[in-house]
Scaffold this active site. Structure first.
Site, PDB file in Angstrom:
ATOM      1  N   ALA A 280       0.720  -1.287   0.026  1.00 38.70           N
ATOM      2  CA  ALA A 280      -0.057   0.075   0.057  1.00 38.70           C
ATOM      3  C   ALA A 280       0.831   1.223  -0.103  1.00 38.70           C
ATOM      4  O   ALA A 280       0.267   2.401  -0.265  1.00 38.70           O
ATOM      5  CB  ALA A 280      -0.621   0.165   1.390  1.00 38.70           C
TER       6      ALA A 280
ATOM      7  N   ARG B  21       8.382  -2.267 -13.256  1.00 43.22           N
ATOM      8  CA  ARG B  21       9.518  -2.104 -14.422  1.00 43.22           C
ATOM      9  C   ARG B  21      10.241  -0.918 -14.662  1.00 43.22           C
ATOM     10  O   ARG B  21       9.797   0.149 -14.264  1.00 43.22           O
ATOM     11  CB  ARG B  21       8.477  -2.374 -15.634  1.00 43.22           C
ATOM     12  CG  ARG B  21       8.019  -3.719 -15.735  1.00 43.22           C
ATOM     13  CD  ARG B  21       7.608  -4.019 -17.437  1.00 43.22           C
ATOM     14  NE  ARG B  21       6.348  -3.252 -17.558  1.00 43.22           N
ATOM     15  CZ  ARG B  21       6.073  -2.690 -18.921  1.00 43.22           C
ATOM     16  NH1 ARG B  21       6.865  -3.544 -19.893  1.00 43.22           N
ATOM     17  NH2 ARG B  21       5.210  -2.142 -19.170  1.00 43.22           N
TER      18      ARG B  21
ATOM     19  N   ASN C 221       9.440 -10.499  -8.054  1.00 44.80           N
ATOM     20  CA  ASN C 221       7.895 -10.441  -7.731  1.00 44.80           C
ATOM     21  C   ASN C 221       7.544 -11.948  -7.147  1.00 44.80           C
ATOM     22  O   ASN C 221       6.702 -11.833  -6.445  1.00 44.80           O
ATOM     23  CB  ASN C 221       7.359  -9.694  -8.633  1.00 44.80           C
ATOM     24  CG  ASN C 221       7.458  -8.284  -8.663  1.00 44.80           C
ATOM     25  OD1 ASN C 221       8.189  -7.759  -7.725  1.00 44.80           O
ATOM     26  ND2 ASN C 221       6.961  -7.641  -9.918  1.00 44.80           N
TER      27      ASN C 221
ATOM     28  N   ILE D  49      -2.460  -7.948  -8.475  1.00 46.51           N
ATOM     29  CA  ILE D  49      -1.739  -7.028  -9.651  1.00 46.51           C
ATOM     30  C   ILE D  49      -0.370  -7.087  -9.901  1.00 46.51           C
ATOM     31  O   ILE D  49       0.009  -7.071 -10.887  1.00 46.51           O
ATOM     32  CB  ILE D  49      -2.094  -5.499  -9.046  1.00 46.51           C
ATOM     33  CG1 ILE D  49      -3.738  -5.245  -8.741  1.00 46.51           C
ATOM     34  CG2 ILE D  49      -1.564  -4.407  -9.867  1.00 46.51           C
ATOM     35  CD1 ILE D  49      -3.815  -3.947  -7.866  1.00 46.51           C
ATOM     36  N   SER D  50       0.426  -7.706  -8.640  1.00 50.24           N
ATOM     37  CA  SER D  50       1.597  -8.017  -8.854  1.00 50.24           C
ATOM     38  C   SER D  50       2.129  -8.730 -10.238  1.00 50.24           C
ATOM     39  O   SER D  50       1.603  -9.725 -10.572  1.00 50.24           O
ATOM     40  CB  SER D  50       2.169  -8.842  -7.980  1.00 50.24           C
ATOM     41  OG  SER D  50       1.791  -8.353  -6.409  1.00 50.24           O
TER      42      SER D  50
ATOM     43  N   ASP E 293      -5.702  -3.199 -19.268  1.00 51.82           N
ATOM     44  CA  ASP E 293      -5.777  -3.480 -20.748  1.00 51.82           C
ATOM     45  C   ASP E 293      -7.049  -3.018 -21.118  1.00 51.82           C
ATOM     46  O   ASP E 293      -7.164  -2.512 -22.359  1.00 51.82           O
ATOM     47  CB  ASP E 293      -5.609  -4.870 -21.031  1.00 51.82           C
ATOM     48  CG  ASP E 293      -4.484  -5.484 -20.582  1.00 51.82           C
ATOM     49  OD1 ASP E 293      -3.613  -4.703 -20.481  1.00 51.82           O
ATOM     50  OD2 ASP E 293      -4.377  -6.589 -20.068  1.00 51.82           O
TER      51      ASP E 293
ATOM     52  N   HIS F 136      -1.806 -10.707 -19.587  1.00 57.12           N
ATOM     53  CA  HIS F 136      -1.679  -9.462 -19.292  1.00 57.12           C
ATOM     54  C   HIS F 136      -0.173  -9.094 -19.493  1.00 57.12           C
ATOM     55  O   HIS F 136       0.662  -8.429 -18.644  1.00 57.12           O
ATOM     56  CB  HIS F 136      -1.873  -9.055 -17.579  1.00 57.12           C
ATOM     57  CG  HIS F 136      -1.883  -7.540 -17.403  1.00 57.12           C
ATOM     58  ND1 HIS F 136      -2.621  -6.594 -18.126  1.00 57.12           N
ATOM     59  CD2 HIS F 136      -1.104  -7.220 -16.203  1.00 57.12           C
ATOM     60  CE1 HIS F 136      -2.231  -5.594 -17.294  1.00 57.12           C
ATOM     61  NE2 HIS F 136      -1.377  -5.747 -16.155  1.00 57.12           N
TER      62      HIS F 136
END
Length: 341
Positions: free
Chosen positions: A33, A106, A119, A142-143, A175, A202
């Site tokens: 967070a 990234r 990750n 989401i990672s 996306d 993704h």
């Protein structure tokens, strides 16, 4: 063509502040967070009236983020935890939804796959904690790389005998958000009117926009350029930020949208809510693909119905054919890591 319920930030905000639309409220935990996605995501979730307790966790700075957000005059209580004193346990215990943007971003020249080793370890550890302390929570992952981290999470839950495929989601909403925005720019329309279905995964070529199913037509070169931009839109942000980060604000928006939809289905019991997401799917099981992103109807238990891909053009079938082997490789990589670690 399948109808996708596009949710704008305005509609999320209006619904969040409309007490008449609320029947229950939930505890939502955000893991990671204090990061570039986690902070704006937590801000957006603080505005959601379906959330009674926003529980934040990260390895540093989370109490400060929580204190800052707690001054906002919406009803959600905000608490912040770090690893000390069983912070992760307290953050997720009793959570209805756990949203996970934790991980490193990234950098220029990196693909989502390049992030894998770092990750993957982070996700494995968080999955183990979730299995122990929040086994009934709905999980929005989401990672990156999502194509691999969702299988890692799944294997960890299986190891603890708490895996329910209806409750594990890879968040691919960005996306869709990008696709609708890019199409609206090209056609000079309201983005809310550009309802684009995106399937696959993704990452890069695994992202397959089904532009033939939208109400617009495109010249061949226009179609190819638009498809490429949707597939590699994240690179635009990484390059523009010149080494300082990746897509954080747009990802936070997309994750807040998905979380809102999930809460409306799970907490409020609303029907007919459809969001794209990367889930355990039988759509391409015959090709050895265990997970696949498509339009999914959400319900009280999570995944209610997985929509088929539908009719596609020859060009889109070529894209799917190119996506499947890459997607299979990504999934197998995640499963292999989980079993060996």
């Amino acid at each position: 063509m399948f109808t996708l319920r596009q949710v704008t930030l305005t509609s999320i905000t209006k619904r969040a502040f409309s007490s008449s639309a609320v029947s229950q409220a939930a505890k939502v935990a955000v893991l990671g967070a204090a990061g570039g996605i986690g902070q704006p995501l937590s801000l957006l979730l603080k505005k959601n009236n379906l959330i009674s307790h926003l529980s934040l966790y990260d390895i540093v700075n989370t109490p400060g983020v929580a204190a800052d957000l707690s001054h906002i005059n919406t009803k959600a209580k905000v608490t912040g935890y770090v690893p000390d004193n069983d912070g992760l346990k307290h953050a997720i215990t009793g959570a209805d939804v756990v949203v996970i943007p934790a991980g490193v971003p990234r950098k220029p020249g990196m693909t989502r796959d390049d992030l894998f080793l770092t990750n993957a370890g982070i996700v494995r550890d968080l999955a183990t904690a979730v299995a122990q302390y929040a086994p009934k929570a709905h999980l929005a992952i989401i990672s990156n790389p999502v194509n691999s981290t969702v299988p890692i999470f799944t294997e960890a839950l299986k190891k603890h005998n708490v895996y329910d495929p209806r409750r594990v989601f890879g968040v691919t909403t960005l996306d869709i958000v990008r696709a609708s925005r890019f199409v609206s720019e090209l056609k000079d329309t309201d983005p809310a009117e550009a309802k684009i279905t995106v399937v696959g995964g993704h990452s890069g070529v695994t992202i397959v926009p089904l532009l033939s199913q939208c109400p617009f037509s495109f010249a061949e070169e226009e179609l190819k350029a638009l498809t490429y931009r949707i597939q590699f839109g994240g690179d635009e942000v990484v390059k523009a930020k010149a080494g300082t980060g990746s897509a954080t604000l747009s990802m936070a928006y997309a994750a807040a949208r998905f979380t809102d939809s999930l809460l409306r289905a799970v907490v409020n019991g609303e029907e007919g809510i459809i969001e794209p997401t990367f889930v355990k799917s039988d759509l391409y099981a015959s090709d050895g693909i265990e997970f696949f992103a498509s339009n999914v109807e959400l319900g009280p238990d999570g995944v209610k119905k997985i929509h088929p891909v539908g009719k596609v053009s020859d060009y889109e079938q070529e894209l799917i054919n190119a996506a499947l082997p890459e997607l299979k490789k990504n999934i197998e990589k995640g499963i292999k890591f989980a079993k060996e670690n």
